[in-house]
Design an enzyme around this catalytic site. Structure first.
Site, PDB file in Angstrom:
ATOM      1  N   ARG A 196      17.425 -13.145  41.325  1.00 37.72           N
ATOM      2  CA  ARG A 196      17.457 -12.938  42.786  1.00 37.72           C
ATOM      3  C   ARG A 196      17.879 -14.200  43.518  1.00 37.72           C
ATOM      4  O   ARG A 196      18.600 -14.160  44.501  1.00 37.72           O
ATOM      5  CB  ARG A 196      16.067 -12.518  43.287  1.00 37.72           C
ATOM      6  CG  ARG A 196      15.781 -11.053  43.147  1.00 37.72           C
ATOM      7  CD  ARG A 196      14.434 -10.682  43.797  1.00 37.72           C
ATOM      8  NE  ARG A 196      14.241  -9.240  43.736  1.00 37.72           N
ATOM      9  CZ  ARG A 196      13.828  -8.599  42.651  1.00 37.72           C
ATOM     10  NH1 ARG A 196      13.570  -9.282  41.559  1.00 37.72           N
ATOM     11  NH2 ARG A 196      13.694  -7.290  42.643  1.00 37.72           N
ATOM     12  N   GLU A 228       9.115 -14.168  39.967  1.00 42.13           N
ATOM     13  CA  GLU A 228       8.486 -14.268  38.640  1.00 42.13           C
ATOM     14  C   GLU A 228       7.447 -15.389  38.523  1.00 42.13           C
ATOM     15  O   GLU A 228       6.433 -15.235  37.870  1.00 42.13           O
ATOM     16  CB  GLU A 228       9.553 -14.454  37.558  1.00 42.13           C
ATOM     17  CG  GLU A 228      10.420 -13.225  37.327  1.00 42.13           C
ATOM     18  CD  GLU A 228      11.698 -13.231  38.143  1.00 42.13           C
ATOM     19  OE1 GLU A 228      12.635 -12.512  37.762  1.00 42.13           O
ATOM     20  OE2 GLU A 228      11.749 -13.949  39.157  1.00 42.13           O
ATOM     21  N   GLU A 250       3.456 -14.060  26.593  1.00 46.75           N
ATOM     22  CA  GLU A 250       4.355 -15.037  27.206  1.00 46.75           C
ATOM     23  C   GLU A 250       3.641 -15.728  28.378  1.00 46.75           C
ATOM     24  O   GLU A 250       4.167 -15.942  29.457  1.00 46.75           O
ATOM     25  CB  GLU A 250       5.667 -14.404  27.684  1.00 46.75           C
ATOM     26  CG  GLU A 250       6.767 -15.429  27.930  1.00 46.75           C
ATOM     27  CD  GLU A 250       8.001 -14.794  28.514  1.00 46.75           C
ATOM     28  OE1 GLU A 250       8.003 -14.408  29.710  1.00 46.75           O
ATOM     29  OE2 GLU A 250       8.996 -14.677  27.776  1.00 46.75           O
ATOM     30  N   HIS A 277      21.449 -12.248  36.716  1.00 43.64           N
ATOM     31  CA  HIS A 277      20.772 -11.265  37.557  1.00 43.64           C
ATOM     32  C   HIS A 277      19.671 -11.853  38.433  1.00 43.64           C
ATOM     33  O   HIS A 277      18.998 -11.135  39.134  1.00 43.64           O
ATOM     34  CB  HIS A 277      20.161 -10.158  36.703  1.00 43.64           C
ATOM     35  CG  HIS A 277      18.960 -10.619  35.928  1.00 43.64           C
ATOM     36  ND1 HIS A 277      19.045 -11.510  34.888  1.00 43.64           N
ATOM     37  CD2 HIS A 277      17.648 -10.343  36.062  1.00 43.64           C
ATOM     38  CE1 HIS A 277      17.832 -11.728  34.410  1.00 43.64           C
ATOM     39  NE2 HIS A 277      16.973 -11.053  35.115  1.00 43.64           N
ATOM     40  N   HIS A 334      25.074  -6.709  35.344  1.00 40.32           N
ATOM     41  CA  HIS A 334      23.739  -6.137  35.579  1.00 40.32           C
ATOM     42  C   HIS A 334      23.817  -5.004  36.612  1.00 40.32           C
ATOM     43  O   HIS A 334      24.659  -5.014  37.503  1.00 40.32           O
ATOM     44  CB  HIS A 334      22.801  -7.242  36.083  1.00 40.32           C
ATOM     45  CG  HIS A 334      21.343  -6.923  35.949  1.00 40.32           C
ATOM     46  ND1 HIS A 334      20.665  -6.187  36.908  1.00 40.32           N
ATOM     47  CD2 HIS A 334      20.457  -7.211  34.978  1.00 40.32           C
ATOM     48  CE1 HIS A 334      19.400  -6.071  36.523  1.00 40.32           C
ATOM     49  NE2 HIS A 334      19.243  -6.676  35.362  1.00 40.32           N
ATOM     50  N   ASP A 343       6.788 -11.594  33.305  1.00 40.95           N
ATOM     51  CA  ASP A 343       6.608 -12.045  34.693  1.00 40.95           C
ATOM     52  C   ASP A 343       7.160 -11.058  35.713  1.00 40.95           C
ATOM     53  O   ASP A 343       7.470 -11.429  36.845  1.00 40.95           O
ATOM     54  CB  ASP A 343       7.314 -13.379  34.861  1.00 40.95           C
ATOM     55  CG  ASP A 343       8.760 -13.296  34.398  1.00 40.95           C
ATOM     56  OD1 ASP A 343       9.300 -14.320  33.949  1.00 40.95           O
ATOM     57  OD2 ASP A 343       9.341 -12.191  34.455  1.00 40.95           O
TER      58      ASP A 343
HETATM   59  C1  LIG Z   1      12.073 -15.936  34.846  1.00 41.80           C
HETATM   60  C2  LIG Z   1      12.437 -15.474  33.485  1.00 41.80           C
HETATM   61  O1  LIG Z   1      13.167 -16.106  32.781  1.00 41.80           O
HETATM   62  N1  LIG Z   1      11.888 -14.293  33.080  1.00 41.80           N
HETATM   63  C3  LIG Z   1      12.344 -13.708  31.856  1.00 41.80           C
HETATM   64  C4  LIG Z   1      12.911 -12.370  32.226  1.00 41.80           C
HETATM   65  O2  LIG Z   1      13.718 -12.035  31.165  1.00 41.80           O
HETATM   66  P1  LIG Z   1      15.248 -12.337  31.218  1.00 41.80           P
HETATM   67  O3  LIG Z   1      15.588 -13.311  32.311  1.00 41.80           O
HETATM   68  O4  LIG Z   1      15.604 -12.732  29.858  1.00 41.80           O
HETATM   69  O5  LIG Z   1      15.846 -10.954  31.631  1.00 41.80           O
HETATM   70  P2  LIG Z   1      17.261 -10.420  31.238  1.00 41.80           P
HETATM   71  O6  LIG Z   1      18.240 -11.533  31.179  1.00 41.80           O
HETATM   72  O7  LIG Z   1      17.520  -9.287  32.136  1.00 41.80           O
HETATM   73  O8  LIG Z   1      17.055  -9.832  29.818  1.00 41.80           O
HETATM   74  C5  LIG Z   1      17.487 -10.567  28.759  1.00 41.80           C
HETATM   75  C6  LIG Z   1      17.285  -9.676  27.569  1.00 41.80           C
HETATM   76  O9  LIG Z   1      18.096  -8.492  27.776  1.00 41.80           O
HETATM   77  C7  LIG Z   1      19.026  -8.370  26.708  1.00 41.80           C
HETATM   78  N2  LIG Z   1      20.270  -7.851  27.305  1.00 41.80           N
HETATM   79  C8  LIG Z   1      20.932  -8.563  28.284  1.00 41.80           C
HETATM   80  C9  LIG Z   1      22.096  -8.063  28.825  1.00 41.80           C
HETATM   81  C10 LIG Z   1      22.600  -6.792  28.361  1.00 41.80           C
HETATM   82  O10 LIG Z   1      23.663  -6.279  28.815  1.00 41.80           O
HETATM   83  N3  LIG Z   1      21.885  -6.122  27.396  1.00 41.80           N
HETATM   84  C11 LIG Z   1      20.736  -6.633  26.864  1.00 41.80           C
HETATM   85  O11 LIG Z   1      20.133  -5.995  25.987  1.00 41.80           O
HETATM   86  C12 LIG Z   1      19.115  -9.766  26.111  1.00 41.80           C
HETATM   87  O12 LIG Z   1      19.327  -9.706  24.728  1.00 41.80           O
HETATM   88  C13 LIG Z   1      17.755 -10.375  26.368  1.00 41.80           C
HETATM   89  O13 LIG Z   1      16.856 -10.085  25.316  1.00 41.80           O
HETATM   90  O14 LIG Z   1      11.945 -11.374  32.440  1.00 41.80           O
HETATM   91  C14 LIG Z   1      11.137 -11.132  31.290  1.00 41.80           C
HETATM   92  C15 LIG Z   1      10.221  -9.960  31.577  1.00 41.80           C
HETATM   93  O15 LIG Z   1       9.280 -10.361  32.537  1.00 41.80           O
HETATM   94  C16 LIG Z   1      10.346 -12.406  31.007  1.00 41.80           C
HETATM   95  O16 LIG Z   1       9.578 -12.173  29.836  1.00 41.80           O
HETATM   96  C17 LIG Z   1      11.275 -13.582  30.782  1.00 41.80           C
HETATM   97  O17 LIG Z   1      10.515 -14.791  30.740  1.00 41.80           O
END
Ligand SMILES: CC(=O)N[C@@H]1[C@@H](OP(=O)(O)OP(=O)(O)OC[C@H]2O[C@@H](n3ccc(=O)[nH]c3=O)[C@H](O)[C@@H]2O)O[C@H](CO)[C@@H](O)[C@@H]1O
Length: 335
Positions: A173, A90, A76, A171, A203, A54
């Protein structure tokens, strides 16, 4: 942050659009991706463009493909909160992609229902989510290799084996400003009321760092660290007793690892996680977050459960997607 993940999974991109700029606006990012993607599509002439999730990048690439009459596959597909402001941007991005995608790879049955409700025209198939494919492979690699486990652990020697550990990420917004101030106040209260060590990979987004670094430095129990690579984060999740996050992916990863997670959002597009009993929506009120965390940290039953559970996939989402693209018969994922 992405480059570390690509290296870990031995993914070697042929083209980098190289669009990131400091403090860029959503509109400048969207227009730069649209322009760069258009040039790449013209040069590569792909049969299908696959976009994941997203992000603004995913939405811009899907639109660029649509404008060129190239088929789009959405990995997804179908996640919805019904509120364009949460998560922002998103919710709009994924709706836009689902409008133009001919292949809709829904992670769960409820995502499929969302797509049917929205009368999405594309071919819908429930595949599970690729985040579980990655996590299952990584967790297995860590469990199978004491050398990898020890190498990962060596980066976190400050974590004491006899103390509970709370892992934090954030993280979104919509949490910028007041939301993150409340989250920081909650972490201070947890540090004061428990003996748990709090580990927080902060982040890179400047709006997050400004609030977190100014409010949380100087607390011995709160360890503010740089974002860690994917394998290190999986190791931290496996070591944790409780996870606090506003992330989406972590809501799916934690239950698979049997870890309780408090979601610091007001809404979630992952209702299935809430039914596992491991995931709790706690919003961004400091008292509510702290109370829920203390309840989990002091509960008699151990925080983690041994049986992993995953309404989000069985580790075969990518194979189902490839089979569907090649026109093969695909057995849909069933939680
Ligand atoms: C609205 C929403 O929910 N959208 C989601 C969003 O994903 P998210 O919210 O999960 O994003 P983050 O939390 O940034 O990433 C998390 C990932 O990062 C890894 N991680 C985390 C901290 C770190 O220090 N080192 C790392 O490796 C961690 O294991 C995990 O796998 O966007 C994606 C793309 O559009 C979407 O697909 C997904 O629906």
């Amino acid at each position: 942050m992405l480059n570390a993940v690509l290296g870990f999974f031995a993914v070697h991109p042929d083209v980098s659009l190289d669009v990131m700029q400091p403090n860029q606006s959503l509109n400048s990012l969207f227009s730069r991706v649209l322009e760069a993607a258009d040039k790449t599509l013209q040069a590569c002439q792909p049969d299908v463009v696959l976009v994941h999730g997203d992000t603004t990048t995913a939405a811009a690439c899907a639109l660029a493909a649509f404008h060129r009459g190239i088929a789009v596959g959405h990995v997804e597909a179908g996640l919805r909160t019904g509120d364009l402001q949460q998560p922002f941007p998103e919710e709009l991005n994924r709706r836009l992609i689902d409008e133009v995608a001919g292949y809709l790879f829904a992670p769960t049955e409820s995502a499929k229902v969302n797509l049917e409700t929205d009368c999405a025209a594309g071919y819908i198939i429930v595949t599970g989510n690729t985040v579980i494919d990655s996590l299952a492979e990584t967790a297995q690699r860590i469990k199978n290799s004491s050398a990898l486990n020890d190498a990962l652990a060596s980066g976190f020697s400050f974590i004491q084996p006899d103390r509970q550990m709370v892992l934090v990420t954030g993280h979104r917004r919509e949490n910028f400003g007041e939301g993150f101030e409340q989250i920081c106040d909650a972490l201070i209260e947890i540090a004061e009321k428990s003996n748990a060590q709090i580990v927080y990979p902060v982040h890179l987004n400047p709006a997050v760092r400004a609030t977190v670094l100014s409010r949380l430095q100087g607390y011995d129990q709160i360890h503010l660290i740089e974002p860690v690579n994917y394998a290190e984060f999986v190791w931290l999740m496996m070591r944790s007793d409780l996870i606090l996050t506003d992330s989406g992916g972590v809501q799916e990863e934690a239950p698979f690892l049997g870890k309780p997670v408090l979601v610091m959002r007001n809404v979630t597009e992952r209702p299935e996680a809430l039914t596992t009993g491991l995931v709790e929506l706690v919003g961004t009120d400091a008292q509510r977050i702290a109370a829920a965390a203390m309840a989990r940290l002091t509960s008699s039953k151990s925080c983690s459960v041994s049986e992993p559970m995953s309404p989000y996939g069985d580790g075969n989402a990518a194979q189902r997607i490839v089979d569907a693209l090649l026109g093969r018969q695909v057995a849909e994922f069933k939680a």
